[in-house]
Design a protein around this motif. Sequence first.
Motif, PDB file in Angstrom:
ATOM      1  N   MET A  34       0.823  -1.197   0.000  1.00 31.92           N
ATOM      2  CA  MET A  34       0.000   0.000   0.000  1.00 31.92           C
ATOM      3  C   MET A  34       0.864   1.257   0.000  1.00 31.92           C
ATOM      4  SD  MET A  34      -2.961  -1.458   0.135  1.00 31.92           S
ATOM      5  CE  MET A  34      -4.089  -0.121   0.511  1.00 31.92           C
ATOM      6  N   GLY A  35       0.266   2.341  -0.430  1.00 34.45           N
ATOM      7  CA  GLY A  35       1.007   3.596  -0.454  1.00 34.45           C
ATOM      8  C   GLY A  35       0.090   4.800  -0.334  1.00 34.45           C
ATOM      9  N   TRP A  36       0.704   5.943  -0.136  1.00 38.99           N
ATOM     10  CA  TRP A  36      -0.001   7.223  -0.126  1.00 38.99           C
ATOM     11  C   TRP A  36       0.713   8.190  -1.062  1.00 38.99           C
ATOM     12  CZ3 TRP A  36      -4.542   8.119   2.426  1.00 38.99           C
ATOM     13  CH2 TRP A  36      -4.915   7.220   3.420  1.00 38.99           C
ATOM     14  N   PHE A  37      -0.069   8.885  -1.844  1.00 38.07           N
ATOM     15  CA  PHE A  37       0.416   9.974  -2.690  1.00 38.07           C
ATOM     16  C   PHE A  37      -0.389  11.221  -2.353  1.00 38.07           C
ATOM     17  CE2 PHE A  37       3.196   8.424  -6.212  1.00 38.07           C
ATOM     18  CZ  PHE A  37       3.252   7.104  -5.844  1.00 38.07           C
ATOM     19  N   ARG A  38       0.070  12.356  -2.824  1.00 37.69           N
ATOM     20  CA  ARG A  38      -0.700  13.587  -2.642  1.00 37.69           C
ATOM     21  C   ARG A  38      -0.521  14.494  -3.853  1.00 37.69           C
ATOM     22  NH1 ARG A  38       2.827  16.470   2.230  1.00 37.69           N
ATOM     23  NH2 ARG A  38       4.667  17.017   0.959  1.00 37.69           N
ATOM     24  N   GLN A  39      -1.499  15.360  -4.034  1.00 34.50           N
ATOM     25  CA  GLN A  39      -1.441  16.326  -5.126  1.00 34.50           C
ATOM     26  C   GLN A  39      -1.919  17.668  -4.615  1.00 34.50           C
ATOM     27  OE1 GLN A  39      -3.359  15.107  -8.758  1.00 34.50           O
ATOM     28  NE2 GLN A  39      -2.276  16.655  -9.935  1.00 34.50           N
ATOM     29  N   ALA A  49       4.385   7.993   1.011  1.00 33.67           N
ATOM     30  CA  ALA A  49       4.853   6.870   1.815  1.00 33.67           C
ATOM     31  C   ALA A  49       4.325   5.571   1.230  1.00 33.67           C
ATOM     32  CB  ALA A  49       4.394   7.008   3.263  1.00 33.67           C
ATOM     33  N   GLN A  50       4.986   4.467   1.579  1.00 33.02           N
ATOM     34  CA  GLN A  50       4.525   3.144   1.195  1.00 33.02           C
ATOM     35  C   GLN A  50       4.823   2.164   2.312  1.00 33.02           C
ATOM     36  OE1 GLN A  50       8.273   2.456  -1.799  1.00 33.02           O
ATOM     37  NE2 GLN A  50       6.729   0.879  -1.853  1.00 33.02           N
ATOM     38  N   ILE A  51       4.068   1.065   2.322  1.00 33.90           N
ATOM     39  CA  ILE A  51       4.244   0.049   3.340  1.00 33.90           C
ATOM     40  C   ILE A  51       4.044  -1.313   2.703  1.00 33.90           C
ATOM     41  CG2 ILE A  51       1.811   0.197   4.074  1.00 33.90           C
ATOM     42  CD1 ILE A  51       2.837  -0.368   6.962  1.00 33.90           C
ATOM     43  N   SER A  52       4.852  -2.278   3.099  1.00 34.34           N
ATOM     44  CA  SER A  52       4.763  -3.608   2.527  1.00 34.34           C
ATOM     45  C   SER A  52       3.521  -4.330   3.028  1.00 34.34           C
ATOM     46  CB  SER A  52       6.012  -4.411   2.876  1.00 34.34           C
ATOM     47  OG  SER A  52       6.118  -4.576   4.285  1.00 34.34           O
ATOM     48  N   SER A  71       1.092   2.969   8.557  1.00 34.79           N
ATOM     49  CA  SER A  71       0.903   1.698   9.246  1.00 34.79           C
ATOM     50  C   SER A  71      -0.292   0.992   8.624  1.00 34.79           C
ATOM     51  CB  SER A  71       0.684   1.918  10.741  1.00 34.79           C
ATOM     52  OG  SER A  71      -0.490   2.683  10.965  1.00 34.79           O
ATOM     53  N   ARG A  72      -0.474  -0.271   8.981  1.00 41.18           N
ATOM     54  CA  ARG A  72      -1.590  -1.022   8.438  1.00 41.18           C
ATOM     55  C   ARG A  72      -2.097  -2.016   9.454  1.00 41.18           C
ATOM     56  NH1 ARG A  72       0.202  -3.614   3.064  1.00 41.18           N
ATOM     57  NH2 ARG A  72      -1.834  -4.652   3.179  1.00 41.18           N
ATOM     58  N   ASP A  73      -3.356  -2.379   9.297  1.00 39.07           N
ATOM     59  CA  ASP A  73      -4.007  -3.390  10.122  1.00 39.07           C
ATOM     60  C   ASP A  73      -4.645  -4.381   9.150  1.00 39.07           C
ATOM     61  OD1 ASP A  73      -5.717  -4.968  11.640  1.00 39.07           O
ATOM     62  OD2 ASP A  73      -6.355  -3.318  12.915  1.00 39.07           O
ATOM     63  N   ALA A  92      -3.030  19.320   0.371  1.00 40.62           N
ATOM     64  CA  ALA A  92      -3.152  18.528  -0.857  1.00 40.62           C
ATOM     65  C   ALA A  92      -4.332  17.583  -0.737  1.00 40.62           C
ATOM     66  CB  ALA A  92      -1.881  17.714  -1.095  1.00 40.62           C
ATOM     67  N   VAL A  93      -4.682  16.991  -1.872  1.00 35.35           N
ATOM     68  CA  VAL A  93      -5.570  15.835  -1.852  1.00 35.35           C
ATOM     69  C   VAL A  93      -4.670  14.610  -1.672  1.00 35.35           C
ATOM     70  CG1 VAL A  93      -7.231  14.460  -3.131  1.00 35.35           C
ATOM     71  CG2 VAL A  93      -7.259  16.960  -3.322  1.00 35.35           C
ATOM     72  N   TYR A  94      -4.994  13.794  -0.696  1.00 36.46           N
ATOM     73  CA  TYR A  94      -4.201  12.610  -0.397  1.00 36.46           C
ATOM     74  C   TYR A  94      -4.910  11.371  -0.941  1.00 36.46           C
ATOM     75  CZ  TYR A  94      -0.965  15.222   2.477  1.00 36.46           C
ATOM     76  OH  TYR A  94       0.005  16.096   2.906  1.00 36.46           O
ATOM     77  N   TYR A  95      -4.137  10.542  -1.652  1.00 36.00           N
ATOM     78  CA  TYR A  95      -4.668   9.356  -2.298  1.00 36.00           C
ATOM     79  C   TYR A  95      -4.049   8.100  -1.705  1.00 36.00           C
ATOM     80  CZ  TYR A  95      -6.199  12.606  -5.917  1.00 36.00           C
ATOM     81  OH  TYR A  95      -6.784  13.646  -6.595  1.00 36.00           O
ATOM     82  N   CYS A  96      -4.886   7.130  -1.459  1.00 37.49           N
ATOM     83  CA  CYS A  96      -4.445   5.798  -1.049  1.00 37.49           C
ATOM     84  C   CYS A  96      -4.234   4.962  -2.312  1.00 37.49           C
ATOM     85  CB  CYS A  96      -5.520   5.158  -0.170  1.00 37.49           C
ATOM     86  SG  CYS A  96      -5.151   3.502   0.392  1.00 37.49           S
ATOM     87  N   THR A  97      -3.157   4.183  -2.322  1.00 38.49           N
ATOM     88  CA  THR A  97      -2.849   3.375  -3.501  1.00 38.49           C
ATOM     89  C   THR A  97      -2.470   1.960  -3.070  1.00 38.49           C
ATOM     90  OG1 THR A  97      -0.480   3.844  -3.511  1.00 38.49           O
ATOM     91  CG2 THR A  97      -1.905   5.423  -4.617  1.00 38.49           C
ATOM     92  N   ALA A  98      -2.482   1.054  -4.036  1.00 39.20           N
ATOM     93  CA  ALA A  98      -2.095  -0.328  -3.764  1.00 39.20           C
ATOM     94  C   ALA A  98      -1.425  -0.912  -4.995  1.00 39.20           C
ATOM     95  CB  ALA A  98      -3.315  -1.150  -3.377  1.00 39.20           C
ATOM     96  N   ARG A  99      -0.502  -1.822  -4.727  1.00 42.95           N
ATOM     97  CA  ARG A  99       0.163  -2.481  -5.844  1.00 42.95           C
ATOM     98  C   ARG A  99       0.389  -3.945  -5.530  1.00 42.95           C
ATOM     99  NH1 ARG A  99       5.660  -3.149  -5.206  1.00 42.95           N
ATOM    100  NH2 ARG A  99       5.885  -3.349  -7.457  1.00 42.95           N
ATOM    101  N   ARG A 100       0.412  -4.754  -6.556  1.00 40.58           N
ATOM    102  CA  ARG A 100       0.649  -6.182  -6.415  1.00 40.58           C
ATOM    103  C   ARG A 100       2.123  -6.475  -6.682  1.00 40.58           C
ATOM    104  NH1 ARG A 100      -3.497  -7.160 -11.132  1.00 40.58           N
ATOM    105  NH2 ARG A 100      -2.228  -5.391 -11.796  1.00 40.58           N
ATOM    106  N   GLY A 101       2.482  -7.746  -6.571  1.00 37.80           N
ATOM    107  CA  GLY A 101       3.837  -8.150  -6.899  1.00 37.80           C
ATOM    108  C   GLY A 101       4.752  -8.132  -5.709  1.00 37.80           C
TER     109      GLY A 101
END
Length: 125
Positions: A34-39, A49-52, A71-73, A92-101
């Motif tokens: 997971m991650g967070w971006f902002r604009q 930021a990102q977290i495994s 952090s994550r739960d 900013a506008v903060y966006y939650c993101t996710a990635r596979r792999g």
Amino acid sequence: QVQLVESGGGLVQAGGSLRLSCAASGRTGSWLHMGWFRQGPGKEREFVAQISGSGASTNYADSVKGRFTVSRDNAQNRVYLQMNSLKAEDTAVYYCTARRGPWAIVSTAMGYDYWGQGTQVTVSS
């Protein structure tokens, strides 16, 4: 598919704190990083930021290091971004993101597969 919904944004004075939350649904699990971006206004979207998937590994942009904590739960399928010592430039506008792999340091938007709609954070000076 994975759906992401952010919450917790708002207006805060400089020096204050906010905690953003991201609820994930669909094909979620500890395999999803997971991650967070902002604009910000008039700016390009930038990595925050990102977290495994396990939560054991994190990575931060230099601009937020020491002030923000990701952090994550996994039991609740939620990711958090604790933001302290907020500055006007954090607006900013903060966006939650996710990635596979496999886990990797990924700070470009193109490296993420899923995005939330965003939540506005405004820091008044």
